[in-house]
Design an enzyme around this catalytic site. Structure first.
Site, mmCIF file in Angstrom:
data_model
loop_
_atom_site.group_PDB
_atom_site.id
_atom_site.type_symbol
_atom_site.label_atom_id
_atom_site.label_comp_id
_atom_site.label_asym_id
_atom_site.label_seq_id
_atom_site.Cartn_x
_atom_site.Cartn_y
_atom_site.Cartn_z
ATOM 1 N N HIS A 28 0.833 -1.337 0.164
ATOM 2 C CA HIS A 28 -0.167 -0.174 0.072
ATOM 3 C C HIS A 28 0.857 1.225 0.004
ATOM 4 O O HIS A 28 1.383 1.707 1.094
ATOM 5 C CB HIS A 28 -0.907 -0.225 1.229
ATOM 6 C CG HIS A 28 -1.869 -1.361 1.517
ATOM 7 N ND1 HIS A 28 -1.390 -2.317 1.725
ATOM 8 C CD2 HIS A 28 -3.154 -1.250 0.875
ATOM 9 C CE1 HIS A 28 -2.344 -3.284 1.737
ATOM 10 N NE2 HIS A 28 -3.241 -2.727 1.339
ATOM 11 N N HIS A 275 -4.048 3.280 -3.426
ATOM 12 C CA HIS A 275 -4.101 2.452 -2.219
ATOM 13 C C HIS A 275 -3.433 1.071 -1.984
ATOM 14 O O HIS A 275 -2.563 1.025 -1.007
ATOM 15 C CB HIS A 275 -5.739 2.362 -1.822
ATOM 16 C CG HIS A 275 -6.128 1.557 -0.464
ATOM 17 N ND1 HIS A 275 -5.734 2.234 0.833
ATOM 18 C CD2 HIS A 275 -6.487 0.278 0.045
ATOM 19 C CE1 HIS A 275 -6.091 1.356 1.788
ATOM 20 N NE2 HIS A 275 -6.517 0.149 1.177
ATOM 21 N N GLU A 427 -17.339 -5.014 24.738
ATOM 22 C CA GLU A 427 -16.610 -6.243 24.829
ATOM 23 C C GLU A 427 -15.479 -6.063 24.200
ATOM 24 O O GLU A 427 -14.185 -6.540 24.515
ATOM 25 C CB GLU A 427 -17.449 -7.439 24.631
ATOM 26 C CG GLU A 427 -18.502 -8.088 25.698
ATOM 27 C CD GLU A 427 -19.726 -7.119 25.496
ATOM 28 O OE1 GLU A 427 -20.736 -7.645 26.169
ATOM 29 O OE2 GLU A 427 -19.792 -6.434 24.510
ATOM 30 N N HIS A 488 -27.991 -16.595 24.940
ATOM 31 C CA HIS A 488 -27.193 -16.458 26.031
ATOM 32 C C HIS A 488 -26.507 -17.811 26.269
ATOM 33 O O HIS A 488 -25.583 -17.662 27.166
ATOM 34 C CB HIS A 488 -27.596 -15.921 27.199
ATOM 35 C CG HIS A 488 -27.835 -14.456 27.160
ATOM 36 N ND1 HIS A 488 -28.605 -13.855 26.054
ATOM 37 C CD2 HIS A 488 -27.485 -13.246 27.989
ATOM 38 C CE1 HIS A 488 -28.731 -12.443 26.348
ATOM 39 N NE2 HIS A 488 -27.813 -12.350 27.458
#
Length: 684
Positions: A28, A275, A427, A488
């Protein structure tokens, strides 16, 4: 030819980046070419970093979050003369990145890989690549600086006050983890944190207008950040003013929003073509002509550029390091115990006698949830290891990870000494922040429910890839969650974590296996661990008639054997299912079937044991084997073999009280005994 040393240095960086990508035919080039002036200004004029000692504790941290631009970092490490550091953290004499290393960019075993890799190339503070990870990890580094300052700085002795700079791109700002981390940093008012946003408005698919049109400055102002803008990355004075603004800000983290030109000076400037692919030989020559560099000389580094960096970052970095060393020696004389802590922390050693803090638990048929016993052990251990600290993703009351002893406190903007961190319902950022703290030599943990380890998986993976001892603590480990239902109830998460190279996954069977788990993980230096704990009480096993819990250190061990030592069948289990296997063993014995129960709390440790030990635990001659675990059966075949059976989960769970779920999914002594008898019959 360019003669101004600032401009010459920037263009030398650009030339090295173009040439390395072109030589590799991969990489890149555009981002490094566009943001090179900013990186140069930061390193040469602001970064408190000694190339001759790239690991001194109070150095500023530089994180290249837009890791695809790694060739920019390799060029800086080469030009500034950063020295290599071996795995024992002893500075070596050779350069971290030579010109030959740059010429082998992205090749096998090169010191210049495609993205920054921690522990592979000295001067890399953290592995980046997955976008957003670098900036999120930098928050943990900034936290560490603040906490270290609060604990160890004394009047006349400023040992810790390092700043953290992260260079980020449009992709970083789109990733959700960066938003989580920025929100936390703003709340905590981490004024030693500076994100430099390289806004070149280009991604792989084209201009960011196709997908990313929010007012990012306003978003960060809403987070509580200081925001300053540089209109043109090539304006070194404007860049310097922005960095001075950061240094003058003492209440908020700072975002420096820099407008840059991807592929600056090339024929494809400002386009997606700049890029992710080499410019091509003719475009490279044309760009060098534009920059005033010799167009037919590859990897051109004028002698005066090396000297210029030596007189800049080399000189002021060395002076800062020497001053710190002098201060530390005086500090050691005045505060020997604190100095000893700092040195142990840097070596990842533990205080003398730390194991004396570990409790033992008496046998108890009613038992205790392993999340509860873990909480007790954690609190005892944290009092012996002052730099053991952490928090949860808003679940400390459930994961039992709050430090409750006097003086533990909460880390907040008005009290940096606290050891409890409120990481919020974030999280992914929680795990990345913990990684940043571990990279700063603290011993951090974070916690959540096992089902939500999926949200943090990228950061967990990076902790394993970097070989840093981050502790990932998960409770609610099975369908034992009960009424909360399948959303869960983790099923595939254990197999997923076990598939990760370098991660130790522990699922202890009772309170004393929890103690032994902490005994192992506390001493880890280069490995992260996942502690997988139960919500429901588990019997504390009677070790006077069963094997000692210290067998956990082997990963798997014979917990209860057949009376003669020659079992008809082997029952293997982890966590809550170990007690189930013991109950099935008793039922089998009543029917004349001799069963051995093997507790397998950590597959990774068991697999490391000598073959002789593994065959003592799992004799090849005993082909009748049954594994029991309230999770996906994937992976157990390595232990039960082609002829064995697994009582496990083949679907998602259900919403119901635990006792009904155990019956529905076959986790009963009767079902395990039945499967065991079938195995004995099939292998007789």
């Amino acid at each position: 030819m360019t003669t101004d040393l600032d401009t010459l240095s920037v263009n030398t960086i650009r030339g090295l980046c173009m040439d390395a990508v072109q030589r590799a035919e991969s990489g890149h080039p555009g981002t490094p070419m566009g943001i090179a002036p900013v990186a140069y200004t930061l390193w040469q004029r602001f970064l408190r970093f000694d190339p001759a000692d790239p690991i001194w504790p109070n150095r500023d941290r530089f994180v290249l979050s837009e890791g695809h631009a790694s060739v920019l970092l390799w060029s800086l490490l080469h030009l500034t003369g950063v020295r290599a550091v071996d795995p024992d953290y002893e500075v070596l004499g050779r350069p971290s990145v030579t010109l030959d290393d740059l010429k082998s960019f992205r090749q096998l075993d090169s010191r210049c890989p495609g993205h920054p890799e921690y522990r592979w190339t000295s001067g890399v503070e953290t592995t980046t690549g997955p976008l957003g990870q670098g900036v999120a990890t930098s928050v943990g580094m900034a936290v560490a600086s603040q906490w270290l300052a609060a604990r160890y700085n004394r009047d006349g002795f400023t040992l810790f006050d390092f700043d953290v700079y992260a260079l980020a791109g449009d992709g970083d700002m789109m990733e959700g983890v960066s938003a989580e981390a920025a929100s936390f940093a703003g709340h905590q008012r981490l004024s030693n944190l500076c994100w430099i946003y390289d806004s070149n408005r280009t991604t792989i698919e084209g201009h960011t207008d196709i997908t990313f049109t929010e007012d990012l400055a306003e978003r960060f102002l809403a987070y509580g950040w200081n925001v300053t803008t540089v209109a043109d990355a090539n304006d070194l004075d404007a860049v310097a003013r922005a960095l001075h603004t950061f240094r003058a800000e003492h209440e908020r983290p700072t975002l420096v929003l820099v407008h840059s030109h991807i592929g600056y000076g090339s024929p494809v400037e400002g386009t997606a073509k700049a890029h992710g692919e080499p410019l091509g030989p003719e475009a490279v020559r044309e760009t060098k002509r534009f920059l005033g560099m010799p167009e037919d000389t590859d990897f051109y580094v004028p002698d005066q550029v090396h000297d210029w960096f030596a007189r800049g970052i080399g000189a002021h970095g060395s002076a800062a390091r020497d001053a710190w060393r002098s201060t530390f020696e005086s500090y050691r004389a005045r505060h020997p115990q604190l100095a000893d802590e700092i040195e142990r922390m840097q070596r990842r050693d533990l205080p003398a006698g730390w194991q004396d803090a570990l409790p033992t638990f008496p046998a108890d048929a009613k038992g205790i949830a392993t999340r509860d016993s873990s909480g007790r052990v954690l609190n005892a251990l944290a009092q012996a290891v002052p730099w053991l600290l952490g928090g949860s993703a808003d679940l400390a009351p459930s994961t039992k990870t709050r430090l409750t002893f006097p003086g533990a406190g909460d880390f907040q903007a008005d009290d940096r000494s606290g050891r409890n961190f409120h990481l919020g319902v974030r999280e992914h950022a929680a795990a990345a922040i913990a990684n940043g703290m571990a990279l700063s030599k603290l011993r951090p943990y974070w916690s959540g429910f096992l089902i939500f380890s999926d949200y943090a998986r990228a950061a967990i993976r990076l902790s394993a890839l970097m070989e840093i001892p981050t502790l990932h603590i998960f409770s609610h480990d099975s369908i034992g969650v009960g009424e909360d239902g399948p959303t869960h109830q983790p099923v595939e998460q254990l197999a997923s974590l076990r598939a990760m190279p370098g991660l130790l996954v522990f699922r202890p069977a009772d309170a004393n296996e929890v103690v032994e788990t902490w005994r192992v993980v506390a001493g880890l230096r280069r490995e992260p661990a996942a502690l997988v704990l139960s919500r429901q009480p588990l019997p504390t096993l009677d070790r006077s008639r069963l094997a000692a819990a210290s067998g956990l250190a082997m990963g798997g061990y014979v917990l209860a054997d057949a009376p003669s030592g020659d079992p008809d069948v082997i029952l293997l289990a982890t966590g809550s299912e170990v007690a189930l296997a013991l109950a099935a063993r008793d039922e089998l014995a009543a029917g004349g079937v001799a069963a051995r129960v093997v507790s397998m709390p950590c597959w990774e440790l068991f697999d490391r044991q000598p073959r002789q030990y593994r065959e003592q635990v799992l004799p090849p001659a005993v082909r009748a084997r049954v594994a029991v675990e309230q999770a996906s059966t994937l992976g157990w075949e390595r232990y039960v073999g082609d002829a064995g059976a697994v009582v496990g989960m083949h679907t998602f769970g259900a919403s119901a009280p635990l006792k009904h779920l155990l019956t529905k999914f076959g986790f009963t002594p009767e079902r395990v005994s039945q499967v065991a008898r079938e195995q004995v019959a099939a292998n007789t």
